[in-house]
Design a protein around this motif. Structure first.
Motif, PDB file in Angstrom:
ATOM      1  N   LEU A   5       0.839  -1.109   0.084  1.00  0.00           N
ATOM      2  CA  LEU A   5      -0.034   0.099   0.115  1.00  0.00           C
ATOM      3  C   LEU A   5       0.803   1.253  -0.116  1.00  0.00           C
ATOM      4  O   LEU A   5       1.622   1.481   0.971  1.00  0.00           O
ATOM      5  CB  LEU A   5      -0.909   0.206   1.169  1.00  0.00           C
ATOM      6  N   SER A   7       0.781   5.436  -0.654  1.00  0.00           N
ATOM      7  CA  SER A   7       0.204   6.543  -0.570  1.00  0.00           C
ATOM      8  C   SER A   7       0.759   7.561  -1.248  1.00  0.00           C
ATOM      9  O   SER A   7       1.876   7.869  -0.936  1.00  0.00           O
ATOM     10  CB  SER A   7      -0.557   7.005   0.522  1.00  0.00           C
ATOM     11  N   VAL A  79     -11.465   1.385   2.574  1.00  0.00           N
ATOM     12  CA  VAL A  79     -10.565   0.699   3.180  1.00  0.00           C
ATOM     13  C   VAL A  79     -11.168  -0.804   3.013  1.00  0.00           C
ATOM     14  O   VAL A  79     -10.481  -1.679   2.757  1.00  0.00           O
ATOM     15  CB  VAL A  79     -10.313   0.745   4.455  1.00  0.00           C
ATOM     16  N   ILE A  83      -9.624  -1.686  -0.576  1.00  0.00           N
ATOM     17  CA  ILE A  83      -8.075  -2.026  -0.293  1.00  0.00           C
ATOM     18  C   ILE A  83      -7.672  -3.053   0.101  1.00  0.00           C
ATOM     19  O   ILE A  83      -6.898  -3.760  -0.062  1.00  0.00           O
ATOM     20  CB  ILE A  83      -7.762  -0.394   0.583  1.00  0.00           C
ATOM     21  N   ARG A  84      -8.563  -3.487   1.257  1.00  0.00           N
ATOM     22  CA  ARG A  84      -8.308  -4.785   2.020  1.00  0.00           C
ATOM     23  C   ARG A  84      -8.343  -5.892   0.862  1.00  0.00           C
ATOM     24  O   ARG A  84      -7.394  -6.795   0.985  1.00  0.00           O
ATOM     25  CB  ARG A  84      -9.018  -5.115   3.316  1.00  0.00           C
ATOM     26  N   LEU A  87      -5.473  -6.016  -1.227  1.00  0.00           N
ATOM     27  CA  LEU A  87      -4.009  -6.230  -0.373  1.00  0.00           C
ATOM     28  C   LEU A  87      -3.849  -7.776  -0.249  1.00  0.00           C
ATOM     29  O   LEU A  87      -2.911  -8.478  -0.631  1.00  0.00           O
ATOM     30  CB  LEU A  87      -3.895  -5.571   0.583  1.00  0.00           C
ATOM     31  N   VAL A  93      -1.534  -1.234  -4.282  1.00  0.00           N
ATOM     32  CA  VAL A  93      -2.583  -0.453  -4.040  1.00  0.00           C
ATOM     33  C   VAL A  93      -1.875   1.076  -4.016  1.00  0.00           C
ATOM     34  O   VAL A  93      -1.088   1.125  -3.170  1.00  0.00           O
ATOM     35  CB  VAL A  93      -3.649  -0.693  -2.737  1.00  0.00           C
ATOM     36  N   CYS A  95      -2.778   4.861  -3.431  1.00  0.00           N
ATOM     37  CA  CYS A  95      -3.748   5.899  -3.135  1.00  0.00           C
ATOM     38  C   CYS A  95      -3.440   7.130  -3.511  1.00  0.00           C
ATOM     39  O   CYS A  95      -2.422   7.727  -3.002  1.00  0.00           O
ATOM     40  CB  CYS A  95      -4.115   5.814  -1.649  1.00  0.00           C
ATOM     41  N   THR A 128      -5.151  -0.822   8.647  1.00  0.00           N
ATOM     42  CA  THR A 128      -4.777  -0.764   7.201  1.00  0.00           C
ATOM     43  C   THR A 128      -3.992   0.642   7.001  1.00  0.00           C
ATOM     44  O   THR A 128      -4.655   1.721   6.776  1.00  0.00           O
ATOM     45  CB  THR A 128      -6.058  -0.632   6.317  1.00  0.00           C
ATOM     46  N   PRO A 130      -0.271   2.737   5.183  1.00  0.00           N
ATOM     47  CA  PRO A 130       0.487   2.614   4.023  1.00  0.00           C
ATOM     48  C   PRO A 130       1.959   2.130   4.407  1.00  0.00           C
ATOM     49  O   PRO A 130       2.304   2.516   5.577  1.00  0.00           O
ATOM     50  CB  PRO A 130       0.585   3.907   3.473  1.00  0.00           C
TER      51      PRO A 130
END
Ligand code: TMP
Length: 215
Positions: A5, A7, A79, A83-84, A87, A93, A95, A128, A130
């Protein structure tokens, strides 16, 4: 967690969207599965919240507290809905903004209590977080000039947050600087006034070490 993750953060006019797209393209060329999301937004519910926050004709009266909660309502949805699962499937991912924006804009910019801001963020994202955050930094004058140009080109879709005054954006900058200082392992500041390709190269240097550790 199998995926990665990342960002992107920064004040407006730092070339964030361009660099997000470039990074996604490069990762895909390397055979990675990439999921791009933006905040606020990134889900059907989140995009409706985004419209309310930025463009609704009624949003002139929005309080800082409502803004904080709406940003995080959008985030809580993103999320869990996107996102979850991404992942868990081993995707990278990316952002375009995540919770550091809330600390910088609602905390430092609007002046909301940082304890409250962080409590709301914790509730929205849970575990969750980054692994890597890239703050694209441009001098305030460059940011303001790009912002003014964008405002002029979008007369119909006025943007409530972008209408804030100069001192607001200076406080946001201070917020980002404080975050970068507090979490140097996670947060890397990229000088984004350089030519696009040079900025992309700096971003790649920060991302590449993470790739062997992901699925
Ligand atoms: P952008 O997609 O053009 O960057 O617009 C998003 C706007 O929302 C931008 O002005 C920053 C602001 N924002 C916050 O104030 N708090 C947040 O938590 C997020 C994600 C964005």
């Amino acid at each position: 967690m199998k995926g990665l993750l990342i960002s992107f953060e920064g004040t407006e006019g730092g070339g964030k969207s361009t660099q997000v797209a470039r990074l996604a393209e490069r990762l895909r060329a390397e055979g990675r599965r990439v999921r791009l999301v933006r905040e606020p937004g990134g889900t059907p519910i989140g995009e409706e919240i985004r419209f309310t926050l930025k463009h609704s004709p009624h949003n002139g009266a929005m309080t800082a507290e409502a803004e904080l909660l709406l940003m995080n309502a959008s985030r809580a949805q993103l999320v869990r809905e996107v996102i979850r699962p991404a992942l868990a499937a081993g995707e990278v991912v990316i952002c375009d903004r995540f919770y550091d924006s809330t600390v910088a804009y609602q905390g430092y910019g609007r002046g909301l209590d940082l304890g409250h801001v962080n409590a709301v963020i914790d509730f929205a994202v849970g575990e969750t977080r980054p692994q890597l955050t890239l703050i694209l930094q441009v001098p305030p004058a460059v940011s303001q000039a790009r912002l003014a140009a964008r405002q002029a080109s979008l007369p119909v879709m006025r943007d409530r947050i972008e209408e804030a005054d100069r001192s607001f954006f200076e406080r946001v900058e201070k917020g980002y600087a404080a975050l970068a200082e507090a979490e140097p392992e996670r947060i890397k500041v990229i000088a984004a006034e350089a030519p696009e390709a040079a900025v992309a190269a700096a971003i790649w240097s920060a991302v590449a070490p993470w790739l062997p550790r992901t699925a």
